[in-house]
Design an enzyme around this catalytic site. Structure first.
Site, PDB file in Angstrom:
ATOM      1  N   THR A  33       5.407  11.766   8.043  1.00  0.00           N
ATOM      2  CA  THR A  33       6.417  12.833   8.169  1.00  0.00           C
ATOM      3  C   THR A  33       7.784  12.227   8.409  1.00  0.00           C
ATOM      4  O   THR A  33       7.894  11.145   9.010  1.00  0.00           O
ATOM      5  CB  THR A  33       6.164  13.732   9.400  1.00  0.00           C
ATOM      6  OG1 THR A  33       6.259  12.934  10.583  1.00  0.00           O
ATOM      7  CG2 THR A  33       4.824  14.433   9.319  1.00  0.00           C
ATOM      8  N   ASP A  34       8.814  12.932   8.005  1.00  0.00           N
ATOM      9  CA  ASP A  34      10.112  12.631   8.587  1.00  0.00           C
ATOM     10  C   ASP A  34       9.990  13.039  10.058  1.00  0.00           C
ATOM     11  O   ASP A  34       9.136  13.857  10.426  1.00  0.00           O
ATOM     12  CB  ASP A  34      11.235  13.391   7.879  1.00  0.00           C
ATOM     13  CG  ASP A  34      12.594  12.732   8.144  1.00  0.00           C
ATOM     14  OD1 ASP A  34      12.708  11.920   9.090  1.00  0.00           O
ATOM     15  OD2 ASP A  34      13.555  13.031   7.404  1.00  0.00           O
ATOM     16  N   TRP A  35      10.830  12.464  10.909  1.00  0.00           N
ATOM     17  CA  TRP A  35      10.658  12.628  12.359  1.00  0.00           C
ATOM     18  C   TRP A  35      10.733  14.117  12.761  1.00  0.00           C
ATOM     19  O   TRP A  35      11.712  14.791  12.466  1.00  0.00           O
ATOM     20  CB  TRP A  35      11.689  11.771  13.083  1.00  0.00           C
ATOM     21  CG  TRP A  35      11.149  10.385  13.390  1.00  0.00           C
ATOM     22  CD1 TRP A  35      11.175   9.770  14.617  1.00  0.00           C
ATOM     23  CD2 TRP A  35      10.473   9.465  12.510  1.00  0.00           C
ATOM     24  NE1 TRP A  35      10.544   8.540  14.537  1.00  0.00           N
ATOM     25  CE2 TRP A  35      10.100   8.326  13.277  1.00  0.00           C
ATOM     26  CE3 TRP A  35      10.111   9.497  11.173  1.00  0.00           C
ATOM     27  CZ2 TRP A  35       9.408   7.235  12.730  1.00  0.00           C
ATOM     28  CZ3 TRP A  35       9.422   8.418  10.622  1.00  0.00           C
ATOM     29  CH2 TRP A  35       9.077   7.313  11.394  1.00  0.00           C
TER      30      TRP A  35
END
Ligand code: NAG
Ligand code: NAG
Ligand code: NAG
Ligand code: NAG
Ligand code: NAG
Ligand code: NAG
Ligand code: NAG
Ligand code: NAG
Ligand code: NAG
Ligand code: NAG
Ligand code: NAG
Ligand code: NAG
Length: 799
Positions: free
Chosen positions: A287-289
């Site tokens: 995931t992106d953060w």
């Protein structure tokens, strides 16, 4: 839950009908459509050269307990390193864990590292081997510091929204150029054994509404949905990811936005379908953060790793979901296998791979890993990289190169070193680099959803010093910063030139300009993650240029631009004799511009985007807003399809100020001798097996094009020969090849281009395959997207 399971963000399928009052709208499937369900998630099988890594991974994962496998899938807090993401160790089995770290232009939150040119600068260089070398040296630093996954390169955003705050992190506003240079970056970086995280998958084309927010009525406003049709997805947005995958990319980062109303990190069509089935991805998806929005749904849709934490959706509740059957154990096995296989594939199991985060202490006073040996080797690449990303777009009467000037005057806040320059582990954990104070205080005062286009243009200016990199997670800080004025002073020492300067906003000219051989004005255009830009020009900088040009008949404007910069207020000013787009050169900024201005090096960069004359010239100049009744479900319809940037200008007959691919040199070039091989009796569709990157025969070279480029001027220089193809039924022209060659004055060189099946195909939405049509294809070769002296027709007959 059914809907979560099918990767849809939101609920109620039965609502919807145009007659409903806006208060009835509780689902956004109403607005566009849905993302098709693609289940189950395909197991990674280790195709192509991944077979050995999969064999080892399968054996290791077979020894893991449920909890150990589960622990591979989410990030944990790390107090000993400043890695932005950490996967815990499984010491029992000798797996040391993983460190994931920004940034796309060098190691972030670390000291004793280099700051390389940013993505846009790589795009402007159009130099494949340079992109490769930059990746190699940069990744050597990630490796030395104990990083397993470097969070780059960026191929989305791809410039669809002209004012996107992160366009500078990406390579170009064109899928072909982005893909070609990102692939080189992946090969260079992974050659060091560092896993690349190609991001952000997919359709991530604006910062506004990139994450869910809460409105003034305390309702949740979901992330923007990028509504992209299947053909556009393949021919534009998926294209550069496909190149990076073909080059072996081990990790893909899913983005914050939704696609067709389904969050990118739980979209089964994009993850299970496009990425893991069609493109045969062997690696893992992270995931992106904080970009995860469901637990069970995301796992079934193909997500493999959650960052920076599993606390919200995975972690211990994920083992429960396995035990109660919501997620099959085979999915967790696949997640673990993909992660471990990628680790083996890059050779990170080697005893020589540095331990996790070893060179990135949280505390600046902690132990250091100095990458000085690498720095020495990297010096030519850092400097050459900085040089080649500069693009000269105006040069009247050979105003440049400077000819032994006696008096130079220098203006603009962008000429000097910033008042503060420190890596972000010193500034505080989440600091925005480089001390651009007014921007910093403004940023902290703004939320992502603020209306910014009515704000004063001043906010897109970095006032406190030269701009060498943009802001946010795509930025890092180097060991030093060569500022233009410093380099010009060094040059003045060597050449006995007098330099006078006033870098304030309102210089007192005192008759200096009339006496100057040339007046250099340094301005910039700032951009950062988290915010889209408030425009592509600002009255503050334009006023400075006008003021200097009013008195100085040889005014040279240099712009450090983190994205497209329009120049209408001065492009035709006769006193402005030269204009340089200097982009974001990294630490060698000043040395590079001085070398170019004096002609030690020649300009060889080309614009990786179009500079228009009006905002309305662009298909999507501004990001999309949520307006009633869309306010809880912001929508962005990609209605221009594949016609982004120059393809739009070409289709609509709009004259740009400076076209895509344009850039001047100190010498001149002529093109001749176009030769194109023919294709007869070839299959209309590919039939090859799927390996990472898609069907293998998509990459078969089916047409070869050659031409001759002659240096007709009096100086040596480099030209980027560009090949564009008019595919039947497609855009007027699409870039499908480029070859950068150095040629001495009076000499010629042959350039060659190899066109693959994919390069000449269009995406057939019915067959769900790349289709090579029978017909006549226009072939153009020249020095920009609009200066194409060589043309011919290629006939293709398929059987
Ligand atoms: C997006 O397209 C859909 C389907 O054509 C349309 O109903 C909707 O109004 C469009 N949304 C916006 C914000 O223009
Ligand atoms: C999005 O919807 C369009 C229109 O229905 C469709 O062509 C496309 O395949 C969908 N893509 C995804 C990723 O859902
Ligand atoms: C993945 O592999 C497991 C174990 O071989 C198998 O049970 C499962 O059905 C496979 N999943 C898919 C989607 O093929
Ligand atoms: C899994 O991770 C948690 C959190 O870091 C840790 O406390 C636990 O010991 C790990 N379990 C195993 C079996 O490694
Ligand atoms: C491209 O970059 C390489 C450095 O990797 C350099 O040696 C070469 O001269 C450059 N090519 C051109 C044509 O400028
Ligand atoms: C907003 O909603 C959340 C839960 O949805 C609630 O916890 C919070 O108290 C609400 N805030 C206000 C100011 O009403
Ligand atoms: C299974 O466990 C998951 C995670 O705790 C939970 O979300 C889900 O509701 C459970 N399902 C069933 C059928 O109990
Ligand atoms: C950083 O490390 C130094 C030297 O070990 C120590 O004196 C200092 O207290 C540490 N600072 C912090 C904030 O931990
Ligand atoms: C360029 O040079 C020519 C010839 O010397 C001169 O007539 C013309 O005014 C110059 N143009 C500019 C913009 O200086
Ligand atoms: C940064 O620039 C702003 C605007 O010109 C100015 O007000 C401020 O004093 C500068 N800060 C520093 C530290 O130079
Ligand atoms: C150009 O410079 C001359 C002085 O050399 C000045 O008279 C003229 O107004 C300037 N033109 C512009 C457009 O600023
Ligand atoms: C890189 C390059 O070709 N530089 C040349 C630019 O032109 C000067 C002459 O003006 C040559 O000396 C450089 O070698």
């Amino acid at each position: 839950m059914f809907l979560e399971k099918f990767g849809l963000t939101l609920a109620v399928l039965s609502l919807c009908g145009l007659g409903h009052a806006e208060t009835d709208i509780t689902s956004d499937t109403y607005f566009y459509g849905e993302s098709p369900a693609v289940y189950p998630s395909p197991n990674g099988t280790g195709t192509g050269d991944w077979a050995a890594a999969y064999k080892k991974a399968t054996a290791l994962v077979a020894q893991m307990t449920l909890e150990e496998k589960n622990n591979l899938t989410f990030g944990i807090d790390s107090t000993s390193t400043s890695c932005v993401g950490v996967i815990g160790a499984i010491e029992r089995l000798g797996f040391p864990g993983m460190c994931l770290q920004d940034a796309g232009n060098g190691v972030r939150m670390a000291d004793f590292v280099n700051s390389y040119p940013s993505g846009i600068h790589v795009g402007a260089s159009w130099n494949k081997s340079l992109a490769h070398d930059r990746g190699w040296h940069m990744a050597g630093e990630f490796r030395t510091k104990g990083v397993n996954v470097a969070l780059g390169p960026v191929v989305a955003p791809m410039g669809r929204t002209t004012t996107d705050g992160r366009n500078w992190e990406g390579v170009a506003s064109d899928p072909y150029l982005s893909g070609a240079l990102a692939a080189q970056t992946v090969e260079g970086m992974q050659g060091q054994g560092v896993i690349t995280s190609v991001k952000h998958f997919i359709g991530y084309e604006q910062e506004l509404y990139r994450n869910p927010t809460t409105n003034s009525d305390n309702q949740t406003v979901e992330s923007v949905s990028s509504n992209i049709d299947d053909k556009t997805m393949h021919e534009a947005y998926l294209w550069p990811f496909q190149d990076a995958l073909k080059a072996g990319a081990g990790n893909i980062m899913c983005s914050y936005n939704r696609i067709n109303n389904s969050y990118a990190c739980q979209n089964s069509k994009t993850l299970n379908g496009l990425l893991k089935t069609e493109l045969g991805f062997n690696g893992f998806v992270v995931t992106d953060w904080y970009g995860q929005h469901s637990g069970v749904g995301a796992a079934l849709a193909g997500l493999d790793m959650a960052m920076p934490t599993g606390e919200t959706f995975w972690g211990t509740s994920f083992t429960e979901a396995i035990k109660n059957g919501s997620v099959p154990l085979s999915r967790l096995d696949d997640m673990a296998t993909r992660i471990i296989a990628t680790w083996y594939q890059m050779g990170q199991d080697s005893s020589t791979y540095p331990s996790l985060g070893v060179g990135m202490p949280y505390n600046i006073s902690g132990p250091h890993k100095i990458v000085s040996a690498l720095t020495k080797e990297a010096k030519p690449t850092l400097f050459e990289g900085a040089v080649e990303g500069h693009v000269l777009v105006k040069n009247v009467n050979n105003s440049l190169p400077l000819k032994s000037p006696k008096l130079l005057s220098v203006f603009g806040w962008d000429a000097t070193a910033p008042s503060q320059y420190m890596p972000s582990n010193v500034l505080a954990t989440d600091a925005w680099e480089d001390g651009y104070e007014p921007v910093l205080s403004w940023l902290s005062a703004m939320s992502e959803t603020s209306e910014i286009i009515n704000e004063p243009y001043d906010f897109q200016v970095a006032f406190n010093g030269t701009l060498s990199v943009g802001g946010g997670s795509g930025a890092n800080a180097g060991p030093y910063l060569s500022a233009p004025l410093d380099a010009l002073q060094q040059r003045a020492y060597e050449d006995n030139t007098v330099v006078m300067w006033d870098t304030g906003a309102n210089p007192d000219l005192l008759g200096v300009m009339e006496a100057s051989d040339a007046c250099l004005v340094f301005i910039n255009a700032f951009a950062t993650e988290g915010l889209d830009r408030s425009g592509t020009y600002d009255s503050y900088s334009d006023a400075l240029v006008a003021k200097v040009a009013k008195t100085c008949p040889n005014t040279i404007v240099i712009i450090h631009n983190a994205g497209t910069r329009m120049v209408e207020s001065f492009a035709e000013n006769p006193n402005v004799t030269a204009i340089v787009f200097a982009h974001l050169p990294g630490q060698d900024s000043g040395r590079a511009i001085a070398s170019l201005l004096y002609g030690d090096d020649n300009f060889s960069g080309k614009l990786p985007y179009t500079v228009g004359k009006n905002e309305s010239d662009y298909p999507a100049y501004w990001h999309d807003y949520a307006v009633k009744p869309f306010e809880l479900f912001p929508q962005s319809n990609f209605t221009e399809g594949v016609l982004t940037d120059y393809k739009w200008f070409d289709a609509k007959g709009i004259a740009p100020r400076y076209e895509f691919g344009f850039g001047l040199s100190y010498t001149t070039f002529a093109f001749s001798g176009l030769k194109v091989s023919s294709v007869d009796g070839i299959a209309a569709y590919p039939s090859g097996v799927i390996e990472q990157g898609g069907q293998v025969d998509l990459w078969d070279s089916i047409v070869k094009v050659t031409a001759t480029v002659e240096n007709t001027g009096s100086k040596s220089g480099a030209e980027v020969a560009q090949l564009y193809v008019g595919i039947p039924g497609g855009p007027v022209r699409q870039l499908r090849g480029f070859d950068k060659v150095k040629i001495a004055a009076g000499k010629s060189a042959e350039v060659s281009f190899s066109l693959t099946r994919r390069d000449l195909s269009t995406w057939d939405v019915t067959a769900q395959k790349w289709h090579l049509q029978s017909g006549e294809y226009k072939i153009y070769v020249g020095s920009s997207s609009r200066d194409l002296p060589l043309t011919t027709t290629l006939k293709i007959t398929t059987n």
